[in-house]
Design an enzyme around this catalytic site. Sequence first.
Site, PDB file in Angstrom:
ATOM      1  N   GLN A   1      -4.773  -5.192   6.866  1.00  0.00           N
ATOM      2  CA  GLN A   1      -5.884  -6.210   6.183  1.00  0.00           C
ATOM      3  C   GLN A   1      -5.769  -7.535   7.241  1.00  0.00           C
ATOM      4  O   GLN A   1      -6.801  -8.017   7.099  1.00  0.00           O
ATOM      5  CB  GLN A   1      -5.605  -6.385   4.913  1.00  0.00           C
ATOM      6  CG  GLN A   1      -5.756  -5.332   4.057  1.00  0.00           C
ATOM      7  CD  GLN A   1      -7.144  -4.701   4.080  1.00  0.00           C
ATOM      8  OE1 GLN A   1      -8.422  -5.216   4.518  1.00  0.00           O
ATOM      9  NE2 GLN A   1      -7.229  -3.126   3.652  1.00  0.00           N
TER      10      GLN A   1
ATOM     11  N   HIS B   1       0.864  -1.103   0.122  1.00  0.00           N
ATOM     12  CA  HIS B   1       0.105  -0.112   0.083  1.00  0.00           C
ATOM     13  C   HIS B   1       0.849   1.198   0.111  1.00  0.00           C
ATOM     14  O   HIS B   1       2.029   1.210   0.338  1.00  0.00           O
ATOM     15  CB  HIS B   1      -0.807   0.021   1.322  1.00  0.00           C
ATOM     16  CG  HIS B   1      -1.895   1.056   1.450  1.00  0.00           C
ATOM     17  ND1 HIS B   1      -1.691   2.329   1.728  1.00  0.00           N
ATOM     18  CD2 HIS B   1      -3.272   0.842   1.212  1.00  0.00           C
ATOM     19  CE1 HIS B   1      -2.783   2.789   1.821  1.00  0.00           C
ATOM     20  NE2 HIS B   1      -3.854   2.007   1.488  1.00  0.00           N
TER      21      HIS B   1
ATOM     22  N   ASP C   1       2.785  -4.600   8.093  1.00  0.00           N
ATOM     23  CA  ASP C   1       1.581  -3.945   7.969  1.00  0.00           C
ATOM     24  C   ASP C   1       0.549  -4.792   8.105  1.00  0.00           C
ATOM     25  O   ASP C   1       0.126  -5.549   6.894  1.00  0.00           O
ATOM     26  CB  ASP C   1       1.589  -3.140   6.492  1.00  0.00           C
ATOM     27  CG  ASP C   1       0.161  -2.471   5.868  1.00  0.00           C
ATOM     28  OD1 ASP C   1      -0.653  -2.606   6.964  1.00  0.00           O
ATOM     29  OD2 ASP C   1       0.357  -1.871   4.778  1.00  0.00           O
TER      30      ASP C   1
ATOM     31  N   LYS D   1     -11.080  -0.371  10.419  1.00  0.00           N
ATOM     32  CA  LYS D   1     -10.907  -1.469   9.529  1.00  0.00           C
ATOM     33  C   LYS D   1     -11.473  -2.840  10.540  1.00  0.00           C
ATOM     34  O   LYS D   1     -11.632  -4.111   9.735  1.00  0.00           O
ATOM     35  CB  LYS D   1      -9.513  -1.939   8.826  1.00  0.00           C
ATOM     36  CG  LYS D   1      -9.493  -1.078   7.838  1.00  0.00           C
ATOM     37  CD  LYS D   1      -8.024  -1.329   6.949  1.00  0.00           C
ATOM     38  CE  LYS D   1      -7.580  -0.017   6.227  1.00  0.00           C
ATOM     39  NZ  LYS D   1      -8.370   0.331   5.188  1.00  0.00           N
TER      40      LYS D   1
ATOM     41  N   CYS E   1      -4.721   2.627  -3.662  1.00  0.00           N
ATOM     42  CA  CYS E   1      -3.453   3.118  -3.044  1.00  0.00           C
ATOM     43  C   CYS E   1      -2.285   2.124  -3.352  1.00  0.00           C
ATOM     44  O   CYS E   1      -1.562   1.894  -2.218  1.00  0.00           O
ATOM     45  CB  CYS E   1      -3.725   3.296  -1.666  1.00  0.00           C
ATOM     46  SG  CYS E   1      -4.815   4.661  -1.283  1.00  0.00           S
TER      47      CYS E   1
END
Length: 397
Positions: A196, A117, A193, A219, A356
Amino acid sequence: MNKKDFPIFKNTKFYGKNLVYLDNAATTQKPQIVIDEFSRFYENFNANVYRGIYRLSEEATSMYEGVREKSAKFINAKSNEIVFTRNTTESLNLVVYTFAKSILKKTDTVLLSLMEHHSNIVPWQILQKEIGFSIKYIDINKENFSLENVDSLLEIKPKIISLTYISNVLGTRNDIKDIVKKARKINAFVIVDAAQAAPHIQIDVKSLDCDFLTFSAHKMLGPTGVGILYGKEELLDKMPPLLGGGEMIISVDKNKSVYKNAPFKFEAGTVNFADTIVFGKSIDYINKVGMNKISLYIKELSFYLYENLVKINGIKIYGAKNDFGIYSFSIKNIHPHDIATFLDEENIAIRAGHHCAQPLMKELSVYALSRISLYFYNTQEDIDKVSLSLSKISDLF
Ligand code: PLP
């Protein structure tokens, strides 16, 4: 599963139709219990944290710190290893401008992947301008959309490896545990990261052994404006603060300041205590439903979605069948914005654009894609609706 707990599905009827929300990788909807927590906090407990020598402020402080403990437990970390930020992006920026900045030299390499991202690319490029280190990208296998040639890139001995756990475009899950094991052999640091991953899988930072891990509350059923940065205690302790001011200090005089220990030295100014306290309810809700149950339910639904998508005439899916219900696709030469607009008329919300992830789009030779992303309040009925609409769009062209 649990759709009735989310009032937006009862309330929102654009074009006279029930909402089918399929943009969960962008942000998730909120259950009533989370929404109610805003009122409960502001009606009963609102006061600035750490500052007040009075009961109300102490209550708010203990609620805020309670969420730090809950967040730590959620990923098997210690409380002092959790820093609250605004979002994943800010968490990654914090690590880049403090930790990475203090260890990187001109001759060093930072290893990213082509599925990152922008939040895990742009801060590196900003710091690169200052220090001049190299940035290298791990390729993507175009057959199964996994990371390719990781081993050969590790041979160049990167100082830092910063990777997404689950791709927001491809739905690929990277084998972070294995990468960390290999990174240890070359003394590289690993940043994950998990924007998600945190909403979808049980994360255990001790078992992963990564150095830093980041995610966003919004999220995973929580409010906007709350990000989480996990960092190993010994690393956070050594890092300088990024921002100064507020309660991040022990003492200040005209010439110098003494900072508090981590995580407090990283939380300058009035922190986002209200939203963070509300986030505690999101964790409670997810824990009550059970992360394993959530993962299994989404996996089944994800396979069902995949089977439906592959039947659509002219569809090309950019990603393999995955457990997380994240599928980016094109249909014939129809512009992704046209697909999203057509679906919107059915009150079906999907994402269309570069997600993104422009380096990834270039690698896939596309400028934009449509994306469906599921969460556990989605149902087979939602998938039937979007599949039917996508087939209709395909038939028009
Ligand atoms: N990383 C990944 C993989 C994402 O999917 C996202 C958001 O979609 C981000 C980082 C940035 O998250 P935020 O916008 O909450 O900072």
